[in-house]
Design an enzyme around this catalytic site. Sequence first.
Site, PDB file in Angstrom:
ATOM      1  N   ASP A 183       0.872  -1.176   0.000  1.00 51.59           N
ATOM      2  CA  ASP A 183       0.000   0.000   0.000  1.00 51.59           C
ATOM      3  C   ASP A 183       0.911   1.229   0.000  1.00 51.59           C
ATOM      4  O   ASP A 183       2.131   1.107   0.171  1.00 51.59           O
ATOM      5  CB  ASP A 183      -0.888  -0.003   1.263  1.00 51.59           C
ATOM      6  CG  ASP A 183      -1.802   1.209   1.336  1.00 51.59           C
ATOM      7  OD1 ASP A 183      -2.374   1.592   0.296  1.00 51.59           O
ATOM      8  OD2 ASP A 183      -1.956   1.794   2.427  1.00 51.59           O
ATOM      9  N   SER A 184       0.305   2.394  -0.148  1.00 48.91           N
ATOM     10  CA  SER A 184       1.104   3.619  -0.078  1.00 48.91           C
ATOM     11  C   SER A 184       1.580   3.885   1.343  1.00 48.91           C
ATOM     12  O   SER A 184       2.477   4.705   1.539  1.00 48.91           O
ATOM     13  CB  SER A 184       0.260   4.810  -0.548  1.00 48.91           C
ATOM     14  OG  SER A 184      -0.810   5.012   0.362  1.00 48.91           O
ATOM     15  N   TYR A 232      -0.843   8.391  -2.610  1.00 51.32           N
ATOM     16  CA  TYR A 232      -0.936   8.076  -4.035  1.00 51.32           C
ATOM     17  C   TYR A 232      -2.096   8.826  -4.709  1.00 51.32           C
ATOM     18  O   TYR A 232      -2.058   9.080  -5.920  1.00 51.32           O
ATOM     19  CB  TYR A 232      -1.188   6.568  -4.215  1.00 51.32           C
ATOM     20  CG  TYR A 232       0.029   5.658  -4.091  1.00 51.32           C
ATOM     21  CD1 TYR A 232       1.308   6.147  -3.819  1.00 51.32           C
ATOM     22  CD2 TYR A 232      -0.120   4.277  -4.275  1.00 51.32           C
ATOM     23  CE1 TYR A 232       2.396   5.281  -3.710  1.00 51.32           C
ATOM     24  CE2 TYR A 232       0.970   3.409  -4.179  1.00 51.32           C
ATOM     25  CZ  TYR A 232       2.227   3.924  -3.898  1.00 51.32           C
ATOM     26  OH  TYR A 232       3.298   3.063  -3.805  1.00 51.32           O
ATOM     27  N   GLY A 233      -3.117   9.121  -3.931  1.00 51.04           N
ATOM     28  CA  GLY A 233      -4.358   9.681  -4.496  1.00 51.04           C
ATOM     29  C   GLY A 233      -4.169  10.870  -5.421  1.00 51.04           C
ATOM     30  O   GLY A 233      -4.775  10.933  -6.493  1.00 51.04           O
ATOM     31  N   CYS A 271      -4.534  -1.659  -1.726  1.00 51.18           N
ATOM     32  CA  CYS A 271      -4.663  -0.238  -2.016  1.00 51.18           C
ATOM     33  C   CYS A 271      -5.624  -0.101  -3.202  1.00 51.18           C
ATOM     34  O   CYS A 271      -5.365  -0.630  -4.278  1.00 51.18           O
ATOM     35  CB  CYS A 271      -3.290   0.315  -2.384  1.00 51.18           C
ATOM     36  SG  CYS A 271      -3.292   2.023  -2.956  1.00 51.18           S
ATOM     37  N   ASN A 272      -6.736   0.584  -2.958  1.00 53.53           N
ATOM     38  CA  ASN A 272      -7.716   0.782  -4.043  1.00 53.53           C
ATOM     39  C   ASN A 272      -7.128   1.606  -5.175  1.00 53.53           C
ATOM     40  O   ASN A 272      -7.405   1.359  -6.353  1.00 53.53           O
ATOM     41  CB  ASN A 272      -8.949   1.515  -3.503  1.00 53.53           C
ATOM     42  CG  ASN A 272      -9.726   0.707  -2.488  1.00 53.53           C
ATOM     43  OD1 ASN A 272     -10.739   0.126  -2.807  1.00 53.53           O
ATOM     44  ND2 ASN A 272      -9.260   0.655  -1.256  1.00 53.53           N
ATOM     45  N   THR A 273      -6.292   2.587  -4.810  1.00 55.61           N
ATOM     46  CA  THR A 273      -5.745   3.504  -5.804  1.00 55.61           C
ATOM     47  C   THR A 273      -4.785   2.770  -6.739  1.00 55.61           C
ATOM     48  O   THR A 273      -4.878   2.901  -7.965  1.00 55.61           O
ATOM     49  CB  THR A 273      -5.021   4.668  -5.088  1.00 55.61           C
ATOM     50  OG1 THR A 273      -5.879   5.188  -4.071  1.00 55.61           O
ATOM     51  CG2 THR A 273      -4.651   5.767  -6.049  1.00 55.61           C
ATOM     52  N   GLU A 299      -1.774   8.957   8.266  1.00 50.52           N
ATOM     53  CA  GLU A 299      -0.361   8.555   8.369  1.00 50.52           C
ATOM     54  C   GLU A 299       0.290   9.229   9.585  1.00 50.52           C
ATOM     55  O   GLU A 299       1.160   8.644  10.235  1.00 50.52           O
ATOM     56  CB  GLU A 299       0.409   8.948   7.095  1.00 50.52           C
ATOM     57  CG  GLU A 299       0.088   8.093   5.872  1.00 50.52           C
ATOM     58  CD  GLU A 299       0.709   6.695   5.925  1.00 50.52           C
ATOM     59  OE1 GLU A 299       1.849   6.554   6.380  1.00 50.52           O
ATOM     60  OE2 GLU A 299       0.030   5.733   5.513  1.00 50.52           O
ATOM     61  N   CYS A 328     -10.882   3.220   0.441  1.00 48.69           N
ATOM     62  CA  CYS A 328      -9.427   3.394   0.568  1.00 48.69           C
ATOM     63  C   CYS A 328      -9.062   2.647   1.845  1.00 48.69           C
ATOM     64  O   CYS A 328      -9.758   2.773   2.861  1.00 48.69           O
ATOM     65  CB  CYS A 328      -9.088   4.880   0.677  1.00 48.69           C
ATOM     66  SG  CYS A 328      -7.416   5.212   1.311  1.00 48.69           S
ATOM     67  N   THR A 329      -7.992   1.880   1.787  1.00 49.83           N
ATOM     68  CA  THR A 329      -7.689   1.002   2.924  1.00 49.83           C
ATOM     69  C   THR A 329      -7.260   1.766   4.178  1.00 49.83           C
ATOM     70  O   THR A 329      -7.219   1.197   5.266  1.00 49.83           O
ATOM     71  CB  THR A 329      -6.591  -0.011   2.536  1.00 49.83           C
ATOM     72  OG1 THR A 329      -5.480   0.691   1.950  1.00 49.83           O
ATOM     73  CG2 THR A 329      -7.125  -1.023   1.541  1.00 49.83           C
ATOM     74  N   HIS A 330      -6.943   3.052   4.036  1.00 51.50           N
ATOM     75  CA  HIS A 330      -6.620   3.845   5.229  1.00 51.50           C
ATOM     76  C   HIS A 330      -7.868   4.128   6.081  1.00 51.50           C
ATOM     77  O   HIS A 330      -7.764   4.267   7.294  1.00 51.50           O
ATOM     78  CB  HIS A 330      -6.014   5.198   4.830  1.00 51.50           C
ATOM     79  CG  HIS A 330      -4.556   5.148   4.471  1.00 51.50           C
ATOM     80  ND1 HIS A 330      -4.100   4.602   3.303  1.00 51.50           N
ATOM     81  CD2 HIS A 330      -3.454   5.582   5.153  1.00 51.50           C
ATOM     82  CE1 HIS A 330      -2.774   4.716   3.255  1.00 51.50           C
ATOM     83  NE2 HIS A 330      -2.362   5.308   4.370  1.00 51.50           N
TER      84      HIS A 330
HETATM   85  N1  DGL Z   1      -4.667   3.237   0.948  1.00 48.28           N
HETATM   86  C1  DGL Z   1      -4.773   3.635  -0.388  1.00 48.28           C
HETATM   87  C2  DGL Z   1      -6.037   3.250  -1.083  1.00 48.28           C
HETATM   88  O1  DGL Z   1      -6.632   2.279  -0.706  1.00 48.28           O
HETATM   89  C3  DGL Z   1      -3.974   4.784  -0.891  1.00 48.28           C
HETATM   90  C4  DGL Z   1      -4.292   6.114  -0.344  1.00 48.28           C
HETATM   91  C5  DGL Z   1      -3.329   7.180  -0.856  1.00 48.28           C
HETATM   92  O2  DGL Z   1      -2.136   6.975  -0.746  1.00 48.28           O
HETATM   93  O3  DGL Z   1      -3.820   8.210  -1.363  1.00 48.28           O
HETATM   94  O4  DGL Z   1      -6.450   3.872  -2.014  1.00 48.28           O
END
Ligand code: DGL
Length: 279
Positions: free
Chosen positions: A22-23, A54-55, A85-87, A164, A196-198
Amino acid sequence: MDRRFLYFGRSLMQNTKIGIFDSGVGGLTVVDQIRRLLPAAELLYVADNARAPYGPRSAEEVLNFSRQITNFLLAQGAGLIVIACNTATSVAIDTLRLEYPDISFVGMEPAVKPAATHTRNGRIGVMATELTLSGSRYQQLVTEYAYSTEILADPCVGLVPLIEAGDWESGAVKSKLRAILDPMLAAGIDALVLGCTHYPLLREQIKAICGDGVEIIDPAPATARQVGRLYISLTDTENKTYCTPLHRFHSTGKSLPLERVLFRLRLPYRLSLASSNLG
Ligand code: DGL
């Protein structure tokens, strides 16, 4: 607990690790589910926090990062890659599957389908990053499964850096969540997709704002079940040997965010934290 998940296999994937990335710390919400289901599987995790979030990045950049991390995980002995990570899934999984035809990839996508199925009033909220929401995979999900559903989607700009940073109870997190959720609640959503996994790391705070009338949907448990099915199909479950695995967690930036979340999630790991520059 299905006993089949408790053991290592001995043939195809003997000593093979499950690579997850993931990011940043978000993918640990997926790690948490995977280790519940596969407590004997060895996990290797990369948090690309030097380049998070990453978004707001371009699809090309995130594809390149995903490629680098995949190479790193494969070099470390991963036999199955989970893009937690969805992104990154949105922009990279199709290409990675073409480039590594012998490797199994499991990705994540916003749970629009279950939300559209569960909503009683036809209004759902989607929290996801801007890159996920602008991608063709998301547009396809909406067209296929939610064409008659009203969707209130928010790109949650600035939320991932706050997560984060680790101060999840802060006023800044609360006001950011309010700015995202208040318009959705005013529109009457009864289901909310954590795309988003966060975001599941803020589940309590989100629930406190949304109340009991909104079903909160996190795809991590379904993703872990998919990983479990693949892992079992790739391993020989005969002649099993139980062992306590040593999981490894790498961060491309500072390791403190990872350590903090591993501690908070009470992930019972023997840790080998190593910062590494994948770029
Ligand atoms: N956790 C990530 C996701 O599921 C990335 C979020 C990011 O870095 O913007 O999309």
